[in-house]
Design an enzyme around this catalytic site. Sequence first.
Site, PDB file in Angstrom:
ATOM      1  CG  ASP A  92      -1.887  -1.170   1.227  1.00 34.31           C
ATOM      2  OD1 ASP A  92      -2.249  -1.646   0.137  1.00 34.31           O
ATOM      3  OD2 ASP A  92      -2.242  -1.634   2.330  1.00 34.31           O
ATOM      4  CE  LYS A 134       2.312  -2.348  -4.373  1.00 34.93           C
ATOM      5  NZ  LYS A 134       2.097  -1.978  -2.966  1.00 34.93           N
ATOM      6  N   GLY A 152      -4.615  -4.110  -3.818  1.00 27.74           N
ATOM      7  CA  GLY A 152      -5.591  -3.064  -4.102  1.00 27.74           C
ATOM      8  C   GLY A 152      -4.799  -1.835  -4.471  1.00 27.74           C
ATOM      9  CG  HIS A 153      -2.016  -1.882  -6.992  1.00 30.77           C
ATOM     10  ND1 HIS A 153      -1.110  -2.415  -7.869  1.00 30.77           N
ATOM     11  CD2 HIS A 153      -1.745  -2.452  -5.790  1.00 30.77           C
ATOM     12  CE1 HIS A 153      -0.333  -3.280  -7.212  1.00 30.77           C
ATOM     13  NE2 HIS A 153      -0.705  -3.326  -5.969  1.00 30.77           N
ATOM     14  CD  GLN A 195       0.695  -8.781  -2.664  1.00 28.26           C
ATOM     15  OE1 GLN A 195       1.336  -9.465  -3.442  1.00 28.26           O
ATOM     16  NE2 GLN A 195      -0.545  -8.417  -2.931  1.00 28.26           N
TER      17      GLN A 195
HETATM   18  P1  GDP Z   1      -0.810   0.445  -3.544  1.00 29.15           P
HETATM   19  O1  GDP Z   1      -1.421  -0.839  -3.105  1.00 29.15           O
HETATM   20  O2  GDP Z   1       0.667   0.475  -3.317  1.00 29.15           O
HETATM   21  O3  GDP Z   1      -1.153   0.819  -4.956  1.00 29.15           O
HETATM   22  O4  GDP Z   1      -1.416   1.571  -2.592  1.00 29.15           O
HETATM   23  P2  GDP Z   1      -2.963   1.706  -2.140  1.00 29.15           P
HETATM   24  O5  GDP Z   1      -3.763   2.167  -3.283  1.00 29.15           O
HETATM   25  O6  GDP Z   1      -3.422   0.478  -1.446  1.00 29.15           O
HETATM   26  O7  GDP Z   1      -2.843   2.795  -1.003  1.00 29.15           O
HETATM   27  C1  GDP Z   1      -2.346   4.054  -1.254  1.00 29.15           C
HETATM   28  C2  GDP Z   1      -3.426   5.082  -0.860  1.00 29.15           C
HETATM   29  O8  GDP Z   1      -2.847   6.345  -0.742  1.00 29.15           O
HETATM   30  C3  GDP Z   1      -4.504   5.231  -1.912  1.00 29.15           C
HETATM   31  O9  GDP Z   1      -5.709   5.540  -1.270  1.00 29.15           O
HETATM   32  C4  GDP Z   1      -4.006   6.402  -2.746  1.00 29.15           C
HETATM   33  O10 GDP Z   1      -5.068   7.101  -3.385  1.00 29.15           O
HETATM   34  C5  GDP Z   1      -3.383   7.257  -1.691  1.00 29.15           C
HETATM   35  N1  GDP Z   1      -2.219   8.057  -2.126  1.00 29.15           N
HETATM   36  C6  GDP Z   1      -1.252   7.736  -3.022  1.00 29.15           C
HETATM   37  N2  GDP Z   1      -0.311   8.697  -3.050  1.00 29.15           N
HETATM   38  C7  GDP Z   1      -0.681   9.632  -2.155  1.00 29.15           C
HETATM   39  C8  GDP Z   1      -0.102  10.850  -1.688  1.00 29.15           C
HETATM   40  O11 GDP Z   1       0.986  11.267  -2.106  1.00 29.15           O
HETATM   41  N3  GDP Z   1      -0.785  11.541  -0.731  1.00 29.15           N
HETATM   42  C9  GDP Z   1      -1.966  11.115  -0.217  1.00 29.15           C
HETATM   43  N4  GDP Z   1      -2.546  11.850   0.712  1.00 29.15           N
HETATM   44  N5  GDP Z   1      -2.543   9.961  -0.618  1.00 29.15           N
HETATM   45  C10 GDP Z   1      -1.896   9.226  -1.563  1.00 29.15           C
HETATM   46  P1  IMO Z   2      -0.934  -4.105  -2.269  1.00 31.53           P
HETATM   47  O1  IMO Z   2      -0.480  -4.637  -3.607  1.00 31.53           O
HETATM   48  C1  IMO Z   2      -0.955  -4.572   2.066  1.00 31.53           C
HETATM   49  C2  IMO Z   2      -1.009  -8.673   3.620  1.00 31.53           C
HETATM   50  C3  IMO Z   2      -2.246  -9.148   4.338  1.00 31.53           C
HETATM   51  C4  IMO Z   2      -1.630 -10.149   5.285  1.00 31.53           C
HETATM   52  C5  IMO Z   2      -0.530 -10.776   4.446  1.00 31.53           C
HETATM   53  C6  IMO Z   2      -0.923 -12.093   3.782  1.00 31.53           C
HETATM   54  O2  IMO Z   2      -2.220  -3.377  -2.331  1.00 31.53           O
HETATM   55  O3  IMO Z   2       0.161  -3.325  -1.628  1.00 31.53           O
HETATM   56  P2  IMO Z   2      -2.494 -12.733   1.738  1.00 31.53           P
HETATM   57  O4  IMO Z   2      -3.938 -12.459   1.496  1.00 31.53           O
HETATM   58  O5  IMO Z   2      -1.578 -12.182   0.695  1.00 31.53           O
HETATM   59  O6  IMO Z   2      -2.208 -14.166   2.018  1.00 31.53           O
HETATM   60  O7  IMO Z   2      -2.158 -11.945   3.116  1.00 31.53           O
HETATM   61  O8  IMO Z   2      -0.200  -9.840   3.464  1.00 31.53           O
HETATM   62  N1  IMO Z   2      -1.249  -8.129   2.246  1.00 31.53           N
HETATM   63  C7  IMO Z   2      -1.186  -6.840   1.936  1.00 31.53           C
HETATM   64  N2  IMO Z   2      -0.994  -5.749   2.721  1.00 31.53           N
HETATM   65  N3  IMO Z   2      -1.073  -4.431   0.729  1.00 31.53           N
HETATM   66  C8  IMO Z   2      -1.248  -5.508  -0.058  1.00 31.53           C
HETATM   67  O9  IMO Z   2      -1.241  -5.421  -1.406  1.00 31.53           O
HETATM   68  C9  IMO Z   2      -1.349  -6.783   0.544  1.00 31.53           C
HETATM   69  N4  IMO Z   2      -1.535  -8.031   0.067  1.00 31.53           N
HETATM   70  C10 IMO Z   2      -1.452  -8.850   1.114  1.00 31.53           C
HETATM   71  O10 IMO Z   2      -2.880  -8.090   5.020  1.00 31.53           O
HETATM   72  O11 IMO Z   2      -1.015  -9.477   6.368  1.00 31.53           O
HETATM   73 MG    MG Z   3      -2.927  -1.540  -1.813  1.00 30.49          MG
END
Ligand code: GDP
Ligand code: IMO
Ligand code: MG
Length: 424
Positions: free
Chosen positions: A16, A19, A43-44, A225
């Site tokens: 998270d 990416k 979840g991107h 991840q």
């Molecule tokens: P990913 O899994 O690495 O793609 O990241 P996620 O989407 O799960 O989580 C990143 C969260 O931070 C999302 O809700 C994005 O919309 C938000 N986000 C990304 N970059 C920024 C930033 O620079 N500032 C803020 N405030 N939010 C951001």
């Molecule tokens: P993105 O790509 C954050 C965590 C789960 C759990 C562990 C194992 O959005 O960054 P799994 O379902 O993969 O067997 O769970 O890994 N986990 C993540 N945490 N971002 C993710 O993906 C994750 N995918 C799995 O919360 O601790």
């Molecule tokens: Mg994510």
Amino acid sequence: MNKGKVDVLLGLQWGDEGKGKVVDVLTPDYDVVARFQGGPNAGHTLEFDGQKYVLRSIPSGIFQGGKVNIIGNGVVLAPDLFMNEAKELEKSGHPLKDRLLISKKAHLIMPTHRLLDAAQEALKGKNKVGTTGKGIGPTYTDKVSRNGLRVGDILEDFEEKYQAHKARHEQMLKALNYTGYDLAETEQKWMEGIDYLRQFSLVDSEHEVNRLIYEGKSILCEGAQGTMLDVDFGSYPYVTSSNTVCAGACIGLGIAPNKIGNVYGIMKAYCTRVGSGPFPTELFDETGDRIRNIGHEYGAVTGRERRCGWIDLVALRYAIMVNGVTQLIMMKSDVLDGFDTIKACVAYQQGGKKIDFFPYDIEENIEPVYEMLPGWQVDMTQMTCEDEFPEAFKNYISFLEEHLETPIKIVSIGPDRSQTIVRN
Ligand code: GDP
Ligand code: IMO
Ligand code: MG
């Protein structure tokens, strides 16, 4: 990007990091975006033109027209979830069928894999991993134990193969005392997903990828991840079941190691984790709550509260090492706007000794050693170039670059595509 080379973008923390946003921002520079591991546990999130999208199995290059997107062999795919995701995108005006290739060697997540995920978590009780419940672990387990069902299997005698795998899983569920489930509805949706999947280009993606490299096309590999969740190098056993590190891109797409070019390592300006497991810099106080509230730190897939803490430079140095990171990208810098003091963990105190390397076990008696830096009381979200950054934030960047011995090339100051500053 280097000609004939493939760039890799991956998370350096516990996922998270942001990416999805950065892949979307970088996509105009590339011809191809490819996912190499993970599945719908990811979840991107991407935001642009006032719209927000969350991608789980589909590469984040899908919104910038004319690009080839690939789901590689290293990915695990749930046909029902994939169908929902793809149909939503099509509905919002982003057709996929002409721009998405799916590897025949990617493994299928069956409904019974999800039940096995739940059963195994239940068995672990208080030691549960806190998985996303998407069947990731059981699917990769089947792959490695040579029992998996692959995308290519849907092209011939599928029903028979499916029933055999299901029967084996049901025996396992019985042995785990996990009964009383009703598969009928999920199974029907899942089979619909299989039919839907057949409408896509199902390919030997390693051939496609290498042909594209040969033709001089530029490729960006999108990690899911983060390094601390890598099955080998993460905080085992509280990890996911795939190799999230750079080498995973080689395995998950069929790319030779000598073809890897830039490695973009993504980190937040602080740190978060969702699910169980050690997190040395975790904050249990109101500062942690404040970061969670300002950063909206709730899981994109499960909605779970993300645990929040200060940046951990010991873990980051380790992540930079195992990935060969060439440049850093710092996300969510704006979330720290307004803090009086920022802390950065520069070493650990373990058993009365100060260590600056990432040890075998971070579960037991690790105490972070912090350095304090002055915060900046400035809203950075509307800034358009690095010259506008407040001095204290510039100092924070320099401090991190010095400790991580790697340049920070991009700074993100908000969730929108436009809130991205490339540094010179
Ligand atoms: P990913 O899994 O690495 O793609 O990241 P996620 O989407 O799960 O989580 C990143 C969260 O931070 C999302 O809700 C994005 O919309 C938000 N986000 C990304 N970059 C920024 C930033 O620079 N500032 C803020 N405030 N939010 C951001
Ligand atoms: P993105 O790509 C954050 C965590 C789960 C759990 C562990 C194992 O959005 O960054 P799994 O379902 O993969 O067997 O769970 O890994 N986990 C993540 N945490 N971002 C993710 O993906 C994750 N995918 C799995 O919360 O601790
Ligand atoms: Mg994510």
